[in-house]
Design an enzyme around this catalytic site. Structure first.
Site, PDB file in Angstrom:
ATOM      1  N   ASN A 125     -10.146   0.290   0.343  1.00 51.92           N
ATOM      2  CA  ASN A 125      -8.709   0.226   0.304  1.00 51.92           C
ATOM      3  C   ASN A 125      -8.368  -0.560  -0.818  1.00 51.92           C
ATOM      4  O   ASN A 125      -8.371  -1.490  -1.246  1.00 51.92           O
ATOM      5  CB  ASN A 125      -8.095  -0.476   1.565  1.00 51.92           C
TER       6      ASN A 125
ATOM      7  N   CYS B 117       0.787  -1.119   0.146  1.00 55.99           N
ATOM      8  CA  CYS B 117      -0.026  -0.214   0.124  1.00 55.99           C
ATOM      9  C   CYS B 117       0.899   1.387  -0.038  1.00 55.99           C
ATOM     10  O   CYS B 117       0.248   2.401  -0.457  1.00 55.99           O
ATOM     11  CB  CYS B 117      -0.923   0.118   1.294  1.00 55.99           C
TER      12      CYS B 117
ATOM     13  N   HIS C  29      -3.173   7.299   2.462  1.00 56.58           N
ATOM     14  CA  HIS C  29      -3.525   6.026   2.191  1.00 56.58           C
ATOM     15  C   HIS C  29      -4.792   5.741   2.740  1.00 56.58           C
ATOM     16  O   HIS C  29      -4.932   5.940   4.106  1.00 56.58           O
ATOM     17  CB  HIS C  29      -2.398   4.806   2.604  1.00 56.58           C
TER      18      HIS C  29
HETATM   19  O1  UT7 Z   1      -3.441  -1.258   3.604  1.00 58.04           O
HETATM   20  C1  UT7 Z   1      -2.668  -1.519   4.653  1.00 58.04           C
HETATM   21  C2  UT7 Z   1      -3.065  -0.934   5.808  1.00 58.04           C
HETATM   22  N1  UT7 Z   1      -4.093  -1.639   6.491  1.00 58.04           N
HETATM   23  C3  UT7 Z   1      -4.687  -1.143   7.395  1.00 58.04           C
HETATM   24  O2  UT7 Z   1      -4.739   0.093   7.636  1.00 58.04           O
HETATM   25  C4  UT7 Z   1      -5.733  -1.812   8.116  1.00 58.04           C
HETATM   26  C5  UT7 Z   1      -5.592  -1.789   9.566  1.00 58.04           C
HETATM   27  N2  UT7 Z   1      -6.544  -2.421  10.483  1.00 58.04           N
HETATM   28  C6  UT7 Z   1      -7.964  -1.848  10.585  1.00 58.04           C
HETATM   29  O3  UT7 Z   1      -8.363  -1.151   9.930  1.00 58.04           O
HETATM   30  C7  UT7 Z   1      -8.754  -2.593  11.535  1.00 58.04           C
HETATM   31  O4  UT7 Z   1      -7.886  -3.299  12.581  1.00 58.04           O
HETATM   32  C8  UT7 Z   1      -9.958  -3.348  11.105  1.00 58.04           C
HETATM   33  C9  UT7 Z   1     -10.785  -2.666  10.429  1.00 58.04           C
HETATM   34  C10 UT7 Z   1      -9.130  -4.509  10.071  1.00 58.04           C
HETATM   35  C11 UT7 Z   1     -10.435  -4.418  12.104  1.00 58.04           C
HETATM   36  O5  UT7 Z   1     -11.038  -3.381  13.079  1.00 58.04           O
HETATM   37  P1  UT7 Z   1     -10.949  -3.492  14.647  1.00 58.04           P
HETATM   38  O6  UT7 Z   1     -11.632  -2.703  15.415  1.00 58.04           O
HETATM   39  O7  UT7 Z   1      -9.285  -3.749  14.994  1.00 58.04           O
HETATM   40  O8  UT7 Z   1     -11.721  -4.991  14.800  1.00 58.04           O
HETATM   41  P2  UT7 Z   1     -11.118  -6.126  15.386  1.00 58.04           P
HETATM   42  O9  UT7 Z   1     -10.125  -6.868  14.452  1.00 58.04           O
HETATM   43  O10 UT7 Z   1     -10.777  -5.753  16.892  1.00 58.04           O
HETATM   44  O11 UT7 Z   1     -12.471  -7.065  15.659  1.00 58.04           O
HETATM   45  C12 UT7 Z   1     -13.386  -6.783  16.441  1.00 58.04           C
HETATM   46  C13 UT7 Z   1     -14.572  -7.586  16.349  1.00 58.04           C
HETATM   47  C14 UT7 Z   1     -14.259  -9.127  16.500  1.00 58.04           C
HETATM   48  O12 UT7 Z   1     -15.401  -9.783  17.217  1.00 58.04           O
HETATM   49  P3  UT7 Z   1     -15.322 -10.195  18.540  1.00 58.04           P
HETATM   50  O13 UT7 Z   1     -13.937 -10.968  18.710  1.00 58.04           O
HETATM   51  O14 UT7 Z   1     -15.100  -8.770  19.400  1.00 58.04           O
HETATM   52  O15 UT7 Z   1     -16.445 -11.038  18.992  1.00 58.04           O
HETATM   53  C15 UT7 Z   1     -14.151  -9.575  14.863  1.00 58.04           C
HETATM   54  O16 UT7 Z   1     -14.526 -10.840  14.808  1.00 58.04           O
HETATM   55  O17 UT7 Z   1     -15.272  -7.504  15.222  1.00 58.04           O
HETATM   56  C16 UT7 Z   1     -15.469  -8.786  14.284  1.00 58.04           C
HETATM   57  N3  UT7 Z   1     -15.254  -8.571  13.007  1.00 58.04           N
HETATM   58  C17 UT7 Z   1     -16.472  -8.176  12.232  1.00 58.04           C
HETATM   59  N4  UT7 Z   1     -17.813  -8.260  12.693  1.00 58.04           N
HETATM   60  C18 UT7 Z   1     -18.646  -8.042  11.499  1.00 58.04           C
HETATM   61  C19 UT7 Z   1     -14.122  -8.710  12.023  1.00 58.04           C
HETATM   62  N5  UT7 Z   1     -14.828  -8.294  10.806  1.00 58.04           N
HETATM   63  C20 UT7 Z   1     -16.052  -8.174  10.845  1.00 58.04           C
HETATM   64  C21 UT7 Z   1     -16.853  -7.830  10.112  1.00 58.04           C
HETATM   65  N6  UT7 Z   1     -18.302  -7.770  10.218  1.00 58.04           N
HETATM   66  N7  UT7 Z   1     -16.553  -7.649   8.490  1.00 58.04           N
END
Ligand code: UT7
Length: 325
Positions: free
Chosen positions: A282, A119, A252
Site C-alpha cells: 500500500n 490514500c 487503491h
Molecule cells: O490505505 C487505506 C486503506 N487501508 C486498508 O484498506 C486496510 C484495511 N484493513 C485490512 O486490510 C485488514 O484489516 C488487515 C490486513 C489490516 C488485517 O487483516 P484482518 O483479516 O482484518 O486481520 P485481523 O486484524 O482480524 O487479525 C487477525 C489475526 C489477529 O490474531 P488473533 O487475535 O486472531 O490471534 C492478529 O493479531 O491476525 C493477527 N495478525 C497477524 N498475524 C501474523 C495481525 N497482523 C499479523 C501479521 N502476521 N503481520
C-alpha cells in the site's frame, strides 16, 4: 468552447530498495515479532514493497515520477501552470511538497499546493486539477501522488508494518476540447478520523502525541467495502455510463480482498482489475498513479480505454474518477 481535461502523460518512481515478505519477515522475527509470508499473502495479497533510503524524501520520488510524466506528455517544464501534490508525508511541515517539487523541476510561476486526503489523495488532487482546467484557470497541470509511509511505520506493530511501501506516480493533465476526465465523485466522513491516523502534532519543538501510523484494520476494511462500490456507481451515473463500459478498474492498492469484493459487487470481471498491491504494498497516495503508469507502460491501458479509479483512505475519505485515456 467547453473545456475538458485529459491525461497526456504518466510516470512513476519506486525507490530501489525492495523487500520481499521473506526479507521483512526475517527482519521482524529477529526482533521478536511473529509473522509470516503466508499470513501477509493470505490477508492482503502483498508479496513485496519498496522502501526509500534515509535522506530520500517525497519530493525526490515525486521529481522522478514527474520527469517521466512530462516526457511522456511531450511538454516542457515551463508549460506547467499548476502543480498539485497529494501526500501525507510531506518533506517539511511547510512549504508544501508541491513547492519543493516545483523548485527541483525549475518551474517558476505555476500555482503549487498539496492535497491531504491520505490514500484518496490522488483522486482528490486529480479532481481539483480537473476543475481548475475546466474553469480555464490552468492549461497544463502536473498531478502527483507520493508517499514514504515507511517513515511512519512502527515495526513493533505487525498489524500495520507489513502493509505499506513507498513510491510516487504522476500524470500531466492538459486542457482539451474533447473529454478525458468524464466525471469525479468525492466524499469523506470525519467521524471516522481515528481509525487510520498518525495522532501527533508539533508543539514547542517536540512531537506531541505519537508520530507512528495507527490503524483499526477491521474498521477501515469494513468502511472501504461499504463505500467503494457506491462511489463507482455515482461516477458512472454522472457520466451516463455503466460498469459494462469500464475497460479497467483501477483501485487503491491496499488489500486484494477489498479489490476482489468491490469488483464482484460491481460485476466487473477480475481480468479487468489492475493489481499492483502484490509488488508495491500500500503506497497510499501513490498507489493509483503508480498502478496507472504500470498499466500504460505495460500497454494494457490504451488510448480510448475507460478507467474507473476508486480510492479510500484516512479521514475517512473516498472517491472516484472516470477517465477516458
Ligand atoms: O490505505 C487505506 C486503506 N487501508 C486498508 O484498506 C486496510 C484495511 N484493513 C485490512 O486490510 C485488514 O484489516 C488487515 C490486513 C489490516 C488485517 O487483516 P484482518 O483479516 O482484518 O486481520 P485481523 O486484524 O482480524 O487479525 C487477525 C489475526 C489477529 O490474531 P488473533 O487475535 O486472531 O490471534 C492478529 O493479531 O491476525 C493477527 N495478525 C497477524 N498475524 C501474523 C495481525 N497482523 C499479523 C501479521 N502476521 N503481520
Amino acid at each position: 468552447m467547453k473545456l475538458y481535461s485529459r491525461v497526456t502523460g504518466t510516470g512513476s518512481c519506486l525507490p530501489p530498495r525492495r523487500l520481499t515478505n521473506a526479507d521483512l519477515v526475517a527482519q521482524l522475527m529477529a526482533s521478536g515479532i511473529e509473522t509470516s509470508d503466508e499470513w501477509i499473502v493470505d490477508r492482503t495479497g502483498i508479496r513485496a514493497r519498496h522502501f526509500a533510503d534515509d535522506g530520500v524524501f517525497s519530493s525526490d520520488l515525486a521529481l522522478e515520477a514527474a520527469r517521466h510524466a512530462i516526457r511522456a506528455a511531450g511538454v516542457v517544464v515551463a508549460d506547467i501552470d499548476l502543480i498539485v501534490v497529494a501526500t501525507s508525508t510531506p518533506d517539511m511541515v511547510f512549504p508544501s511538497t508541491a513547492c519543493i517539487l516545483q523548485g527541483k523541476l525549475g518551474n517558476c510561476g505555476a500555482a503549487a499546493f498539496d492535497v491531504q486526503a491520505v490514500c484518496s489523495g490522488f483522486v482528490y488532487a486529480l479532481s481539483v486539477a480537473d476543475a481548475l482546467i475546466k474553469s480555464g484557470s490552468a492549461r497544463t497541470a502536473l498531478v502527483v501522488g507520493v508517499d514514504v509511509f515507511s517513515r511512519l511505520l512502527d515495526f513493533s506493530d505487525r498489524s500495520t508494518c507489513v502493509l505499506f511501501g513507498d513510491g510516487a506516480g504522476a500524470v500531466v493533465l492538459q486542457s482539451s476540447t474533447t473529454p478525458g476526465l468524464l466525471a469525479t465523485d468525492l466524499h469523506s466522513d470525519g467521524q471516522h478520523n481515528r481509525i487510520l491516523c498518525v495522532p501527533g502534532q508539533i508543539n514547542s519543538g517536540q512531537v506531541q502525541g505519537s508520530a507512528w501510523l495507527r490503524m483499526d484494520g477491521q474498521a477501515v476494511f469494513k468502511l472501504a467495502i461499504g463505500v467503494l462500490d457506491e462511489a463507482a456507481r455515482n461516477v458512472l451515473a454522472k457520466a451516463g455510463l455503466s460498469t459494462d463500459d469500464v475497460d479497467w478498474l483501477l483501485m487503491h492498492q491496499a488489500n486484494i480482498r477489498i479489490m476482489q469484493s468491490t469488483a464482484r459487487k460491481l460485476q466487473i470481471p477480475s481480468d479487468k482489475v489492475i493489481v499492483t498491491v502484490d509488488q508495491h504494498g500500500n503506497t497510499s497516495a501513490a498507489s493509483i498513479p503508480l498502478a496507472l503508469d504500470m498499466a500504460v507502460r505495460g500497454r494494457r491501458a490504451l488510448p480510448g480505454h475507460k478507467l474507473l479509479l476508486l480510492a479510500v483512505g484516512g479521514g475517512m475519505t473516498w472517491g472516484s474518477v472516470l477517465l477516458d485515456l
